[in-house]
Write an enzyme that holds these catalytic residues in place. Structure first.
Site, PDB file in Angstrom:
ATOM      1  N   LYS A 128      -6.180   5.570  11.537  1.00 26.13           N
ATOM      2  CA  LYS A 128      -4.937   5.629  12.304  1.00 26.13           C
ATOM      3  C   LYS A 128      -3.790   5.937  11.338  1.00 26.13           C
ATOM      4  O   LYS A 128      -3.327   5.076  10.607  1.00 26.13           O
ATOM      5  CB  LYS A 128      -4.692   4.305  13.033  1.00 26.13           C
ATOM      6  CG  LYS A 128      -3.623   4.395  14.096  1.00 26.13           C
ATOM      7  CD  LYS A 128      -2.353   4.012  13.641  1.00 26.13           C
ATOM      8  CE  LYS A 128      -1.074   3.710  13.551  1.00 26.13           C
ATOM      9  NZ  LYS A 128      -0.065   4.722  13.639  1.00 26.13           N
ATOM     10  N   GLY A 170       1.397  -0.336   3.974  1.00 23.91           N
ATOM     11  CA  GLY A 170       2.616  -0.249   4.777  1.00 23.91           C
ATOM     12  C   GLY A 170       3.568  -1.375   4.448  1.00 23.91           C
ATOM     13  O   GLY A 170       3.583  -1.877   3.321  1.00 23.91           O
ATOM     14  N   GLU A 219      -1.813  -3.214   1.010  1.00 28.69           N
ATOM     15  CA  GLU A 219      -0.937  -2.712  -0.056  1.00 28.69           C
ATOM     16  C   GLU A 219       0.443  -2.626   0.563  1.00 28.69           C
ATOM     17  O   GLU A 219       0.648  -1.880   1.529  1.00 28.69           O
ATOM     18  CB  GLU A 219      -1.391  -1.337  -0.552  1.00 28.69           C
ATOM     19  CG  GLU A 219      -2.666  -1.370  -1.379  1.00 28.69           C
ATOM     20  CD  GLU A 219      -2.562  -2.199  -2.639  1.00 28.69           C
ATOM     21  OE1 GLU A 219      -1.428  -2.449  -3.122  1.00 28.69           O
ATOM     22  OE2 GLU A 219      -3.613  -2.638  -3.134  1.00 28.69           O
ATOM     23  N   CYS A 238       6.341   3.427  -2.648  1.00 27.11           N
ATOM     24  CA  CYS A 238       6.236   1.978  -2.827  1.00 27.11           C
ATOM     25  C   CYS A 238       6.491   1.621  -4.282  1.00 27.11           C
ATOM     26  O   CYS A 238       6.900   0.515  -4.592  1.00 27.11           O
ATOM     27  CB  CYS A 238       4.863   1.504  -2.386  1.00 27.11           C
ATOM     28  SG  CYS A 238       3.547   2.409  -3.184  1.00 27.11           S
ATOM     29  N   GLU A 289      13.364  -4.466  -0.215  1.00 24.20           N
ATOM     30  CA  GLU A 289      12.976  -3.061  -0.366  1.00 24.20           C
ATOM     31  C   GLU A 289      13.865  -2.183   0.524  1.00 24.20           C
ATOM     32  O   GLU A 289      13.959  -2.402   1.723  1.00 24.20           O
ATOM     33  CB  GLU A 289      11.508  -2.900   0.045  1.00 24.20           C
ATOM     34  CG  GLU A 289      10.981  -1.503  -0.213  1.00 24.20           C
ATOM     35  CD  GLU A 289       9.512  -1.373   0.169  1.00 24.20           C
ATOM     36  OE1 GLU A 289       9.173  -1.715   1.307  1.00 24.20           O
ATOM     37  OE2 GLU A 289       8.722  -0.923  -0.679  1.00 24.20           O
TER      38      GLU A 289
HETATM   39  P1  NAP Z   1       4.716   0.286   8.491  1.00 24.44           P
HETATM   40  O1  NAP Z   1       5.772   0.395   9.494  1.00 24.44           O
HETATM   41  O2  NAP Z   1       4.201  -1.055   8.146  1.00 24.44           O
HETATM   42  O3  NAP Z   1       3.520   1.224   9.001  1.00 24.44           O
HETATM   43  C1  NAP Z   1       2.305   1.376   8.326  1.00 24.44           C
HETATM   44  C2  NAP Z   1       1.216   1.686   9.329  1.00 24.44           C
HETATM   45  O4  NAP Z   1       0.973   0.556  10.165  1.00 24.44           O
HETATM   46  C3  NAP Z   1       1.589   2.827  10.281  1.00 24.44           C
HETATM   47  O5  NAP Z   1       0.449   3.572  10.568  1.00 24.44           O
HETATM   48  C4  NAP Z   1       2.071   2.070  11.492  1.00 24.44           C
HETATM   49  O6  NAP Z   1       2.067   2.798  12.685  1.00 24.44           O
HETATM   50  C5  NAP Z   1       1.095   0.938  11.524  1.00 24.44           C
HETATM   51  N1  NAP Z   1       1.514  -0.217  12.352  1.00 24.44           N
HETATM   52  C6  NAP Z   1       2.751  -0.519  12.814  1.00 24.44           C
HETATM   53  N2  NAP Z   1       2.712  -1.645  13.562  1.00 24.44           N
HETATM   54  C7  NAP Z   1       1.428  -2.066  13.578  1.00 24.44           C
HETATM   55  C8  NAP Z   1       0.749  -3.177  14.169  1.00 24.44           C
HETATM   56  N3  NAP Z   1       1.383  -4.096  14.914  1.00 24.44           N
HETATM   57  N4  NAP Z   1      -0.581  -3.306  13.962  1.00 24.44           N
HETATM   58  C9  NAP Z   1      -1.246  -2.405  13.202  1.00 24.44           C
HETATM   59  N5  NAP Z   1      -0.661  -1.323  12.630  1.00 24.44           N
HETATM   60  C10 NAP Z   1       0.665  -1.157  12.796  1.00 24.44           C
HETATM   61  O7  NAP Z   1       5.130   0.955   7.118  1.00 24.44           O
HETATM   62  P2  NAP Z   1       5.862   2.377   6.967  1.00 24.44           P
HETATM   63  O8  NAP Z   1       7.267   2.183   7.390  1.00 24.44           O
HETATM   64  O9  NAP Z   1       5.070   3.428   7.612  1.00 24.44           O
HETATM   65  O10 NAP Z   1       5.724   2.624   5.390  1.00 24.44           O
HETATM   66  C11 NAP Z   1       6.621   2.122   4.459  1.00 24.44           C
HETATM   67  C12 NAP Z   1       6.122   0.857   3.811  1.00 24.44           C
HETATM   68  O11 NAP Z   1       4.859   1.078   3.199  1.00 24.44           O
HETATM   69  C13 NAP Z   1       7.003   0.371   2.702  1.00 24.44           C
HETATM   70  O12 NAP Z   1       7.167  -1.012   2.782  1.00 24.44           O
HETATM   71  C14 NAP Z   1       6.246   0.740   1.442  1.00 24.44           C
HETATM   72  O13 NAP Z   1       6.546  -0.009   0.309  1.00 24.44           O
HETATM   73  C15 NAP Z   1       4.858   0.540   1.875  1.00 24.44           C
HETATM   74  N6  NAP Z   1       3.929   1.295   1.014  1.00 24.44           N
HETATM   75  C16 NAP Z   1       3.140   0.585   0.142  1.00 24.44           C
HETATM   76  C17 NAP Z   1       2.270   1.254  -0.713  1.00 24.44           C
HETATM   77  C18 NAP Z   1       1.388   0.503  -1.665  1.00 24.44           C
HETATM   78  O14 NAP Z   1       0.390   1.060  -2.083  1.00 24.44           O
HETATM   79  N7  NAP Z   1       1.695  -0.742  -2.022  1.00 24.44           N
HETATM   80  C19 NAP Z   1       2.207   2.641  -0.677  1.00 24.44           C
HETATM   81  C20 NAP Z   1       3.033   3.338   0.209  1.00 24.44           C
HETATM   82  C21 NAP Z   1       3.878   2.625   1.056  1.00 24.44           C
HETATM   83  P3  NAP Z   1       3.357   3.686  13.148  1.00 24.44           P
HETATM   84  O15 NAP Z   1       3.012   5.045  12.744  1.00 24.44           O
HETATM   85  O16 NAP Z   1       3.443   3.536  14.597  1.00 24.44           O
HETATM   86  O17 NAP Z   1       4.552   3.156  12.440  1.00 24.44           O
END
Ligand code: NAP
Ligand code: MG
Length: 490
Positions: A179, A232, A254, A288, A389
């Site tokens: 997904k 995420g 992560e 990230c 962040e």
């Molecule tokens: P996010 O909002 O948490 O989304 C990540 C994924 O989870 C997306 O596919 C999202 O779908 C999905 N999601 C949302 N709500 C969910 C739920 N209730 N249950 C299951 N899945 C759900 O994060 P983002 O805004 O896309 O990405 C930014 C974040 O990722 C930042 O905090 C960044 O630091 C972190 N990140 C971490 C790393 C690492 O390796 N540590 C690498 C890259 C990014 P949708 O498409 O609908 O939003």
């Protein structure tokens, strides 16, 4: 593209491109020019997830029974196909996520390296032999696959992150329900196409587009999904951890970062400015591992600040598809508002914007989600802009009077993903490497940047103690079987 020619994409389930049960779609837009619609993607529901999980479960016995070299051959093929399509897929990435074309194509090539590395993994040792109490017993362990794994990924590295999860997941014999983020469905589609073209059997990889709160949630709750690998935000990650682990699934998270670079007293200033600029503003700060705090030792504070501001002002901002652009837009209007909101918070807290701090809307930039590279000074370690962040092109300068204090400030946040120091002094570098609380430590290189064959992940709130990539992937995507092999009486 006018709406009449917008292509409708589908989910990929059980070896077929299929419509979502809802029959509903959502547009995928170019963040550099929101008038451009790149395609329409399924708004799937739990029903589609269920079908995908069933397909993955049905494919598992045959896929997990293949030999390592047989699965490796498909990953090698996928790597070659991805390499041949690097320019095309890199462009798609730039158009839908916004990063520059150099970064887009670079990310695809990194994906190729990831596939090649993990194609080699099933050929490396997968177990150990022990001496048993009975001299006749052959006692050994074997790493075996888990079953159906849910892969949930963010938009910021829409090729590299899915691949560094999918490649080991599949290489070790698991099947997957993938997904991707709703903001980057096109790259997810293209990656899936590459696997299909490489000859992956039906049901081994299933792609389900749609909102996380519906599709992601359904994956996390599905009783046949035995493990979930998620990258995420912390809020979503913690929630997902709860629901999936509650029913006994293995979960890997992560999450976010608040990554510091320390500029030591002896640092080469131009070098420090370049590492900070690249770490903070490449990918529009949406990594990230992006640099969001610069902790500068007092003697260099004034000169470093002047040069960083000058450098930030010089950066060309625009559509990433223009090869002369250094920094593209934010991924969405929502993300832009979030970043502007943090800039306001920073000013209210008493930090000062030295450059940037506003959106860019001159000429055609008004159609995109642009924010100027922003440098804050007078940032105190406890401020929200120094703790939370932001995920945008914003960096805060924090003063430190000693290296001890700098390390203390660096460690004084909930996160612990990556960290860097700029110094020529081996003792300072060593003290930093020892004492910094970060899963990824850089000495004289920027906070962002990770090689595919070594463990990657954060300490503290930045992960769930797990690591990805390199040999660490084996830990998550397989489980240990211990075999006591005795002979029957002759
Ligand atoms: P996010 O909002 O948490 O989304 C990540 C994924 O989870 C997306 O596919 C999202 O779908 C999905 N999601 C949302 N709500 C969910 C739920 N209730 N249950 C299951 N899945 C759900 O994060 P983002 O805004 O896309 O990405 C930014 C974040 O990722 C930042 O905090 C960044 O630091 C972190 N990140 C971490 C790393 C690492 O390796 N540590 C690498 C890259 C990014 P949708 O498409 O609908 O939003
Ligand atoms: Mg999101």
């Amino acid at each position: 593209m006018t709406s009449g020619t917008v292509r409708r994409y589908r989910n990929y389930i059980g070896g077929e491109w299929v419509e979502p049960a809802s029959g509903e779609y959502r547009p995928d837009i170019d963040p550099a020019d929101s008038r451009t619609v790149l395609g329409e993607f399924p708004r799937s529901t739990a029903e589609d997830v269920d079908r995908a999980v069933e397909a993955a479960a049905a494919a598992f016995p045959a896929w997990s029974s293949l030999s390592g070299p047989q699965r490796a051959a498909i990953l090698h093929k996928a790597a070659n196909i991805l390499e041949a399509r690097a320019r095309e897929i890199g462009e798609a990435l730039t158009r839908e996520e916004g990063k520059t074309i150099g970064e887009g194509v670079g990310e695809v090539l990194r994906g190729v390296a990831i596939l090649r590395y993990f194609a080699g993994e099933p050929l490396r040792p997968l177990g150990e032999v022990y001496s048993a109490t009975n001299p006749e017993t052959f006692l050994y362990t074997e790493r075996v696959p888990l079953g159906v794994v849910g892969i949930i990924t963010p938009w910021n590295f829409p090729v590299a992150i899915p691949l560094w999860k999918l490649a080991p997941c599949l290489a070790f014999g698991n099947t997957a329900v993938f997904k991707p983020a709703e903001l980057t469905p096109l790259t997810a589609h293209l990656i899936t196409e590459v696997f299909v073209e490489a000859g992956l059997p039906p049901g081994v990889l299933n792609l389900v587009h749609g909102p996380g709160s519906v599709v992601g949630e359904a994956i996390a709750r599905h009783p046949k999904v035995v493990a979930v690998s998620f990258t995420g935000s912390n809020v979503v990650g913690r929630h997902l951890y709860q629901i999936a682990s509650e029913r006994g699934a293995r979960v890997q998270l992560e999450l976010g970062g608040k990554n510091p670079v320390i500029v030591a007293e002896d640092a080469d200033l131009d070098f420090a400015v370049e590492l900070t600029t690249s770490g903070a503003f490449r990918s529009t700060g949406q990594k990230c591992t992006a640099t969001s705090r610069v902790i500068v030792l007092e003697p260099l504070l004034h000169e470093f600040t002047t040069r960083l501001v000058e450098r930030a002002r010089s950066l060309k901002v625009g559509p990433g598809i223009d090869p002369t652009v250094y920094m593209g837009p934010l991924v969405s209007e929502e993300q832009r508002q979030r970043v502007l909101g943090y800039i306001e918070i920073g000013e209210k807290e008493g930090a000062r914007v030295l450059t940037g701090g506003h959106e860019l809307s001159e000429g055609d930039l008004r159609y995109g989600f642009f924010v100027a590279p922003t440098v804050f000074t007078d940032v105190e370690p406890g401020m929200r802009i120094a703790q939370e962040e932001i995920f945008g092109p914003v960096v805060g300068i924090i003063r430190a009077r000693s290296l001890d204090e700098a390390i203390e400030i660096a460690n004084g946040v909930p996160y612990g993903l990556s960290a860097s120091i700029v110094t020529r002094d081996i003792r300072r570098a060593f003290a930093f490497a020892r004492r910094i609380q970060a899963g990824v430590v850089h000495i004289n290189s920027e906070t962002a940047g990770a090689e595919p064959h070594v463990p990657f992940g954060g300490m503290k709130a930045s992960s769930s103690w797990s690591r990805e990539q390199g040999r660490a992937a084996l830990e998550f995507f397989t489980q240990v079987k211990t075999i006591y092999f005795d002979l029957p009486p002759a």
